[in-house]
Design a protein around this motif. Structure first.
Motif, PDB file in Angstrom:
ATOM      1  N   ASP A   1       0.821  -1.226   0.000  1.00 33.21           N
ATOM      2  CA  ASP A   1       0.000   0.000   0.000  1.00 33.21           C
ATOM      3  C   ASP A   1       0.847   1.266   0.000  1.00 33.21           C
ATOM      4  OD1 ASP A   1      -2.366  -1.510   0.074  1.00 33.21           O
ATOM      5  OD2 ASP A   1      -2.275  -1.639   2.260  1.00 33.21           O
ATOM      6  N   SER A   2       2.003   1.214  -0.655  1.00 34.04           N
ATOM      7  CA  SER A   2       2.830   2.418  -0.737  1.00 34.04           C
ATOM      8  C   SER A   2       2.124   3.486  -1.566  1.00 34.04           C
ATOM      9  CB  SER A   2       4.195   2.083  -1.347  1.00 34.04           C
ATOM     10  OG  SER A   2       4.045   1.439  -2.603  1.00 34.04           O
ATOM     11  N   LEU A   3       2.415   4.741  -1.247  1.00 36.86           N
ATOM     12  CA  LEU A   3       1.651   5.858  -1.789  1.00 36.86           C
ATOM     13  C   LEU A   3       2.293   6.539  -3.000  1.00 36.86           C
ATOM     14  CD1 LEU A   3       0.697   7.548   1.607  1.00 36.86           C
ATOM     15  CD2 LEU A   3      -0.794   6.160   0.141  1.00 36.86           C
ATOM     16  N   TYR A   4       3.613   6.407  -3.144  1.00 35.98           N
ATOM     17  CA  TYR A   4       4.287   7.282  -4.101  1.00 35.98           C
ATOM     18  C   TYR A   4       5.218   6.533  -5.065  1.00 35.98           C
ATOM     19  CZ  TYR A   4       2.832  10.644  -0.511  1.00 35.98           C
ATOM     20  OH  TYR A   4       2.111  11.379   0.391  1.00 35.98           O
ATOM     21  N   ASP A   5       4.930   5.298  -5.378  1.00 35.80           N
ATOM     22  CA  ASP A   5       5.817   4.521  -6.255  1.00 35.80           C
ATOM     23  C   ASP A   5       6.058   5.211  -7.592  1.00 35.80           C
ATOM     24  OD1 ASP A   5       6.321   2.215  -4.609  1.00 35.80           O
ATOM     25  OD2 ASP A   5       4.260   1.602  -4.958  1.00 35.80           O
ATOM     26  N   GLU A   6       4.987   5.557  -8.274  1.00 33.29           N
ATOM     27  CA  GLU A   6       5.113   6.160  -9.603  1.00 33.29           C
ATOM     28  C   GLU A   6       5.522   7.626  -9.505  1.00 33.29           C
ATOM     29  OE1 GLU A   6       5.049   4.528 -12.412  1.00 33.29           O
ATOM     30  OE2 GLU A   6       4.730   2.707 -11.208  1.00 33.29           O
ATOM     31  N   GLU A   7       5.057   8.302  -8.462  1.00 36.55           N
ATOM     32  CA  GLU A   7       5.326   9.737  -8.347  1.00 36.55           C
ATOM     33  C   GLU A   7       6.810  10.025  -8.138  1.00 36.55           C
ATOM     34  OE1 GLU A   7       1.058   9.165  -7.741  1.00 36.55           O
ATOM     35  OE2 GLU A   7       2.843   8.165  -6.945  1.00 36.55           O
ATOM     36  N   ILE A   8       7.459   9.282  -7.233  1.00 32.55           N
ATOM     37  CA  ILE A   8       8.866   9.554  -6.967  1.00 32.55           C
ATOM     38  C   ILE A   8       9.720   9.232  -8.190  1.00 32.55           C
ATOM     39  CG2 ILE A   8       9.363   7.271  -5.961  1.00 32.55           C
ATOM     40  CD1 ILE A   8      11.236   8.676  -4.003  1.00 32.55           C
ATOM     41  N   LYS A   9       9.345   8.199  -8.915  1.00 32.95           N
ATOM     42  CA  LYS A   9      10.071   7.851 -10.135  1.00 32.95           C
ATOM     43  C   LYS A   9       9.916   8.947 -11.179  1.00 32.95           C
ATOM     44  CE  LYS A   9      10.499   4.216 -13.638  1.00 32.95           C
ATOM     45  NZ  LYS A   9      10.006   2.878 -14.062  1.00 32.95           N
ATOM     46  N   HIS A  10       8.684   9.443 -11.366  1.00 35.39           N
ATOM     47  CA  HIS A  10       8.446  10.492 -12.356  1.00 35.39           C
ATOM     48  C   HIS A  10       9.189  11.778 -11.982  1.00 35.39           C
ATOM     49  CE1 HIS A  10       6.361  12.869 -15.379  1.00 35.39           C
ATOM     50  NE2 HIS A  10       6.137  13.771 -14.432  1.00 35.39           N
ATOM     51  N   MET A  11       9.156  12.140 -10.708  1.00 32.55           N
ATOM     52  CA  MET A  11       9.854  13.349 -10.276  1.00 32.55           C
ATOM     53  C   MET A  11      11.348  13.253 -10.549  1.00 32.55           C
ATOM     54  SD  MET A  11       7.721  13.647  -6.714  1.00 32.55           S
ATOM     55  CE  MET A  11       8.719  14.864  -5.902  1.00 32.55           C
ATOM     56  N   SER A  12      11.923  12.091 -10.289  1.00 28.21           N
ATOM     57  CA  SER A  12      13.355  11.902 -10.495  1.00 28.21           C
ATOM     58  C   SER A  12      13.716  11.928 -11.983  1.00 28.21           C
ATOM     59  CB  SER A  12      13.804  10.583  -9.873  1.00 28.21           C
ATOM     60  OG  SER A  12      15.197  10.405  -9.973  1.00 28.21           O
ATOM     61  N   LEU A  13      12.921  11.262 -12.803  1.00 24.55           N
ATOM     62  CA  LEU A  13      13.205  11.237 -14.237  1.00 24.55           C
ATOM     63  C   LEU A  13      13.036  12.617 -14.867  1.00 24.55           C
ATOM     64  CD1 LEU A  13      11.466   7.879 -15.261  1.00 24.55           C
ATOM     65  CD2 LEU A  13      13.916   8.321 -15.002  1.00 24.55           C
TER      66      LEU A  13
ATOM     67  N   LYS B   1      13.060  15.767 -13.129  1.00 23.50           N
ATOM     68  CA  LYS B   1      13.874  16.823 -12.532  1.00 23.50           C
ATOM     69  C   LYS B   1      15.324  16.424 -12.301  1.00 23.50           C
ATOM     70  CE  LYS B   1      11.398  19.187 -13.335  1.00 23.50           C
ATOM     71  NZ  LYS B   1      11.242  20.539 -13.895  1.00 23.50           N
ATOM     72  N   GLY B   2      15.593  15.126 -12.340  1.00 26.44           N
ATOM     73  CA  GLY B   2      16.920  14.648 -11.985  1.00 26.44           C
ATOM     74  C   GLY B   2      16.981  14.297 -10.509  1.00 26.44           C
ATOM     75  N   ARG B   3      17.632  13.205 -10.192  1.00 25.22           N
ATOM     76  CA  ARG B   3      17.667  12.703  -8.812  1.00 25.22           C
ATOM     77  C   ARG B   3      18.178  13.746  -7.829  1.00 25.22           C
ATOM     78  NH1 ARG B   3      21.798  10.670  -5.892  1.00 25.22           N
ATOM     79  NH2 ARG B   3      21.293   9.293  -4.133  1.00 25.22           N
ATOM     80  N   LYS B   4      19.174  14.548  -8.218  1.00 23.08           N
ATOM     81  CA  LYS B   4      19.761  15.505  -7.276  1.00 23.08           C
ATOM     82  C   LYS B   4      18.802  16.643  -6.924  1.00 23.08           C
ATOM     83  CE  LYS B   4      22.001  18.671 -10.537  1.00 23.08           C
ATOM     84  NZ  LYS B   4      23.284  19.310 -10.903  1.00 23.08           N
ATOM     85  N   ASN B   5      17.708  16.783  -7.675  1.00 20.20           N
ATOM     86  CA  ASN B   5      16.737  17.844  -7.412  1.00 20.20           C
ATOM     87  C   ASN B   5      15.458  17.318  -6.768  1.00 20.20           C
ATOM     88  OD1 ASN B   5      18.218  20.110  -8.511  1.00 20.20           O
ATOM     89  ND2 ASN B   5      17.889  19.190 -10.522  1.00 20.20           N
ATOM     90  N   VAL B   6      15.541  16.131  -6.181  1.00 19.63           N
ATOM     91  CA  VAL B   6      14.388  15.536  -5.496  1.00 19.63           C
ATOM     92  C   VAL B   6      14.834  15.077  -4.111  1.00 19.63           C
ATOM     93  CG1 VAL B   6      12.659  13.694  -5.519  1.00 19.63           C
ATOM     94  CG2 VAL B   6      13.400  14.735  -7.682  1.00 19.63           C
ATOM     95  N   ILE B   7      14.081  15.460  -3.084  1.00 19.16           N
ATOM     96  CA  ILE B   7      14.329  14.932  -1.741  1.00 19.16           C
ATOM     97  C   ILE B   7      13.005  14.440  -1.154  1.00 19.16           C
ATOM     98  CG2 ILE B   7      16.302  16.449  -1.323  1.00 19.16           C
ATOM     99  CD1 ILE B   7      14.482  18.091   0.544  1.00 19.16           C
ATOM    100  N   VAL B   8      13.120  13.582  -0.149  1.00 19.05           N
ATOM    101  CA  VAL B   8      11.941  13.053   0.550  1.00 19.05           C
ATOM    102  C   VAL B   8      12.004  13.512   2.003  1.00 19.05           C
ATOM    103  CG1 VAL B   8      10.720  10.973   1.300  1.00 19.05           C
ATOM    104  CG2 VAL B   8      11.813  11.044  -0.967  1.00 19.05           C
TER     105      VAL B   8
END
Length: 228
Positions: free
Chosen positions: A109-121, A123-130
């Protein structure tokens, strides 16, 4: 042997000078004001402390504006989420344990599987934090336990920041967390660490090369540190 004492100091000076120029230029021209998007299933009220902090005078030189983007399974909302990701240049994925569990990704029941992947692709991994909020503890043990069980966080985000209920009882605790976010946005702390590490590695490389090269064949040799 005399050749070594002439050539390697020159190489060291050249490498250090090049990296120093890069470091200084990044400090002069690398600072930019960021458009920060905060993405979450939670209400913006839950992370109001982040929004208010990033819009305070403390971040006037590094943050242009912030905005909130609510994530849901609604089709129109998913479309808006993608549009909001395009609008920002630094993305914060926010989750609060007050929702019941720390289920960001990789778990039932994770909430952000697709969202975190899309944000990283996008914006780039270095511009995403949790940011995970309202925890009982926010130490390194808790952090690495989460990273170990939810590997998509370090895969798609630059860092994970934990915030406990105790942290939020004191303004200094909140300021420390906000400063972590600010450092990740500006990349200042990372550049300082890389610079010091690079100088240290160059000195060790030179010392080992001068000491060991006379005993090595022409095909062997040591790998010099790479510019980063």
């Amino acid at each position: 042997m005399y050749f070594l004492f002439l050539v390697f100091p020159a190489l060291l000076l050249f490498a250090v000078l090049g990296f120093t120029i890069k470091f200084v230029c990044s400090r002069i021209w690398g600072v930019q004001r960021r458009v920060v998007g905060i993405f979450s299933c939670s209400s913006p009220e839950d992370y109001k402390w982040i929004t208010q902090g990033l819009e305070s005078p403390l971040f006037r030189g590094s943050v242009e504006t912030t905005f909130a983007s609510t994530i849901s399974n609604n089709y129109n909302n998913r479309l808006k989420f993608r549009q909001d990701v395009e609008k920002c240049d630094f993305a914060i994925l926010y989750h609060t344990k007050n929702r019941g569990r720390v289920n960001v990704t990789n778990v039932t029941d994770s909430l952000y599987d697709e969202e975190i992947k899309h944000m990283s692709l996008c914006k780039g991994r270095k511009n995403v934090i949790v940011v995970i909020d309202d925890l009982e503890k926010s130490g390194y043990e808790e952090k690495y336990c989460i990273l170990d069980t939810q590997p998509d966080i370090p895969k798609y985000a630059r860092d994970l920041i934990l915030v406990s209920s105790e942290d939020k009882k004191h303004q200094q605790g909140l300021n420390n967390k906000l400063q972590l976010i600010g450092d990740l946005m500006s990349d200042e702390s990372m550049n300082r660490i890389q610079y010091c590490d690079y100088l240290s590695s160059m000195v060790h490389w030179l010392s080992d090369t001068v000491r060991l090269r006379p005993h090595q064949s022409s095909r062997e040799g040591l790998d010099a540190p790479l510019l980063v």
